[in-house]
Design an enzyme around this catalytic site. Structure first.
Site, mmCIF file in Angstrom:
data_model
loop_
_atom_site.group_PDB
_atom_site.id
_atom_site.type_symbol
_atom_site.label_atom_id
_atom_site.label_comp_id
_atom_site.label_asym_id
_atom_site.label_seq_id
_atom_site.Cartn_x
_atom_site.Cartn_y
_atom_site.Cartn_z
ATOM 1 C CB CYS A 115 -0.956 0.003 1.182
ATOM 2 S SG CYS A 115 -0.193 -0.329 2.762
ATOM 3 C CG HIS A 120 -1.672 4.220 5.741
ATOM 4 N ND1 HIS A 120 -1.662 4.143 4.367
ATOM 5 C CD2 HIS A 120 -1.670 2.933 6.180
ATOM 6 C CE1 HIS A 120 -1.647 2.880 3.994
ATOM 7 N NE2 HIS A 120 -1.663 2.123 5.072
ATOM 8 C CG HIS A 151 -5.996 0.551 1.831
ATOM 9 N ND1 HIS A 151 -5.122 0.913 0.821
ATOM 10 C CD2 HIS A 151 -5.217 0.198 2.887
ATOM 11 C CE1 HIS A 151 -3.884 0.794 1.253
ATOM 12 N NE2 HIS A 151 -3.916 0.362 2.502
#
Length: 623
Positions: free
Chosen positions: A155, A288, A323
């Site tokens: 990620c 994040h 995400h």
């Protein structure tokens, strides 16, 4: 030091295609997380995600050879290039750095599912299976003639791509770069996070006291970065400056962050130091903010350690778009640039009860109106290789090269019946036993063991003691396809109950780097680059650039790939391996009757050091 600025933006997001749709969605506090129809979700804990709308996908340029992710990436990069106003001549000198994870996995899964079920084999998009296919499509279509790299760092891939592009500009390797990330929702990814029980059945709630996990999304975002001098000279509009960046590795756990946030803290401080900024100069952090209990708590702790409790505004775009994996860093960088230019901080839209362990204003529900390096000489001080003909350090390689020994022969590790080739160079059985501890072997996949074994041999060859500040860069073409196949096969045999949460982390290419960093205790950056045939060379080049720029004194860099049944079937399907049936005559480089390559497996890593660091510890320089 060369200043790096942002002159172009492009995006494809769950709000639609284009930066305008992306920003309007963020600024209006919309949530794009809804029931998922792109793939089957029956039997899963979570059945929602933030997918790019079908109407927006239909408008993107299509090709039988391009994957869904290729189309996302090309659309976003093309918009960024147009926004920056670059000419054809300028594009010919422009670099491309793509952060990616899944590649064309969605299309490959469809092929694999059909093959496993005995259904007709469509095969559309198979050529785009690798993450590096996005760079091939974007670079070719837009005429980008500068350096081209693909980085696979789960990620953080998109954010890492921006940092690596800035490195290219600062070093003088390119005057500008198109950089960002792209990813699509795939079956393996969605099943994996369900198996890990990390997905919230409802839209994710970052920083909420009652958060239950994350939501998956998809998309792409690219930024045009260029030197300030070049941007000014051509009269470009400058959105923002990329003033500082840093990368670290926790070396703690493959899927969980260090509970003390040590790596996060070091990365934030490193970026501030590089930008020559004090923490007090920062007003907002685009977090994040995944919505998992661990991540949000540890991230808040790291931000508080650097900036102090309560001083920053903090929000998470993932509450709106999920995400987006490799695309997350690019989309969130674009969102942050737009926050600066538009003067509006996007909200954390599903946040109702802030976790007491998060000591910040997380902008709940409603958006807020805001308030040249001298190159070091690089030397090789150690080599480690694990292959069909040689396992050892530098001293073991020379005799093998002189002997002309070959490991090419008929594949024995798995059946090749019905395929066009039966020929490969396999790693001997037991080659890893002396280099990987039994406890590690039980935990690590085979290709991760190969990576670790070669790294250990290189470290021994270099007689390198303290590895805590060393960096690791792994190049791979196929990653851990064997684990990916085993994970998917569990679902095909037993449905959702057959999914292994232990196997899922191995389906992501950068697991080899993460596992080796943990085993070796490396706390510098751990980077995975993906490319056809030259991934190892790119990794070594990236490692040398880190040292030359003064950002590292020691780097482990090299490449790894293993033979697997799925890889062999895939290459046979694409006619990318020699059809000759046996014997060394199947591999005939430079022969006019050559019929294709013979695949092998193995890992080779180099220890790279600055000449000064090597000399200071009395190390031998191999070259």
């Amino acid at each position: 030091m060369t200043r790096v600025v942002v002159t172009g933006l492009g995006a494809v997001s769950p709000f639609g295609a284009g930066v305008k749709a992306f920003w309007e969605g963020l600024a209006s506090a919309r949530c794009a997380i809804e029931p998922l129809t792109l793939i089957e979700t029956e039997g899963f804990r979570a059945r929602i995600a933030a997918a790019v709308p079908a109407a927006a996908v239909d408008r993107l340029a299509a090709s039988r050879r391009r994957s869904r992710a290729d189309r996302f990436g090309l659309a976003a990069a093309a918009e960024a290039v147009e926004d920056a106003g670059l000419s054809r001549a300028e594009l010919a000198r422009t670099a491309l750095v793509v952060g990616a994870v899944g590649g064309g996995m969605l299309e490959t899964e469809a092929w694999y599912w059909a093959r496993a079920r005995g259904e007709p084999d469509a095969g559309a998009g198979l050529a785009a299976v690798l993450p590096c296919s996005h760079a091939d499509v974007i670079g070719r279509r837009l005429g980008l003639g500068g350096p081209r790299e693909t980085v696979v760092m789960a990620c953080s891939s998109g954010a890492a791509a921006l940092a690596m592009a800035a490195d290219l500009i600062e070093s003088g390797a390119a005057p500008r770069a198109v950089a960002g990330g792209v990813d699509t929702i795939t079956r393996v990814c969605y099943m994996g996070f369900n198996a890990l029980k990390l997905l919230d059945p409802e839209p994710c709630r970052p920083f909420d006291r009652d958060r239950r996990g994350m939501s998956i999304g998809e998309g792409a975002a690219f930024l045009v970065l260029e030197s300030y001098g070049d941007a000014r000279a051509r009269g470009a509009r400058i959105y923002a400056e990329l003033a500082g960046h840093a990368m670290t590795t926790d070396a703690y756990h493959v899927t969980a962050p260090d509970p003390e946030g040590t790596g996060m803290i070091a990365a934030i401080r490193g970026a501030l130091d590089r930008a020559r900024l004090a923490p007090a100069a920062v007003d907002y952090a685009n977090a994040h903010g995944t919505g998992t209990p661990q991540n949000d708590r540890i991230e808040a702790r790291a931000l508080a350690r650097v900036f102090g409790e309560g001083r920053l505004l903090v929000s998470s775009n993932k509450s709106q778009i999920g995400h987006t994996m490799a695309a997350a860093g690019g989309l969130e960088a674009a969102a942050t640039v737009l926050t600066l230019t538009q003067g509006v901080v996007p909200a954390t839209v599903n946040l109702t009860s802030v976790d007491p362990e998060v000591p910040f204003d997380c902008v709940p529900r409603v958006p807020r109106v805001s308030r040249r390096v001298v190159a070091s000489r690089v030397v090789v001080t150690g080599v480690g290789t694990v292959s069909g003909v040689c396992t050892g350090g530098a001293a073991a390689i020379g005799p093998v090269l002189e002997s002309g020994r070959s490991a090419v022969g008929r594949v024995t590790a798995f059946p090749t019946d019905g395929l066009s080739s039966h020929l490969a160079a396999e790693l001997p059985a037991g080659a890893l036993a002396a280099l990987v501890e039994p406890a590690e072997a039980r935990r690590l996949s085979r290709v991760s063991q190969m990576t670790l074994a070669a790294c250990r041999l290189a470290v021994r060859d270099a007689n390198l003691g303290d590895l805590s500040d060393a960096h690791l860069i792994v190049g791979t073409e196929f990653g851990d396809l064997r684990s990916t196949e085993e994970f998917a096969a569990g679902y095909l045999r037993r449905g959702a109950g057959g999914l292994s949460p232990l196997a899922f982390p191995n389906t992501v290419m950068n697991t080899m780097a993460a596992a080796s960093a943990i085993a070796l205790g490396l706390h510098g950056s751990s980077i995975t680059v993906n490319a056809r045939r030259v991934a190892g060379e790119l990794a070594v080049g990236r490692g040398a650039a880190l040292i030359a720029s003064g950002r590292a004194t020691a780097v482990l860099a090299g490449g790894v790939d293993e033979l697997s049944p799925l890889m062999f079937a895939l290459l046979a399907r694409l006619a990318a391996i020699s059809p000759r049936g046996g014997g060394e005559e199947g591999c005939r480089p430079f022969d006019q009757d050559a019929s294709g390559p013979v695949r092998g497996e193995g890992a080779t890593f180099l220890v790279l050091e600055s000449l000064e660091a090597a000399a200071a510890r009395g190390a031998r320089a191999l070259g």
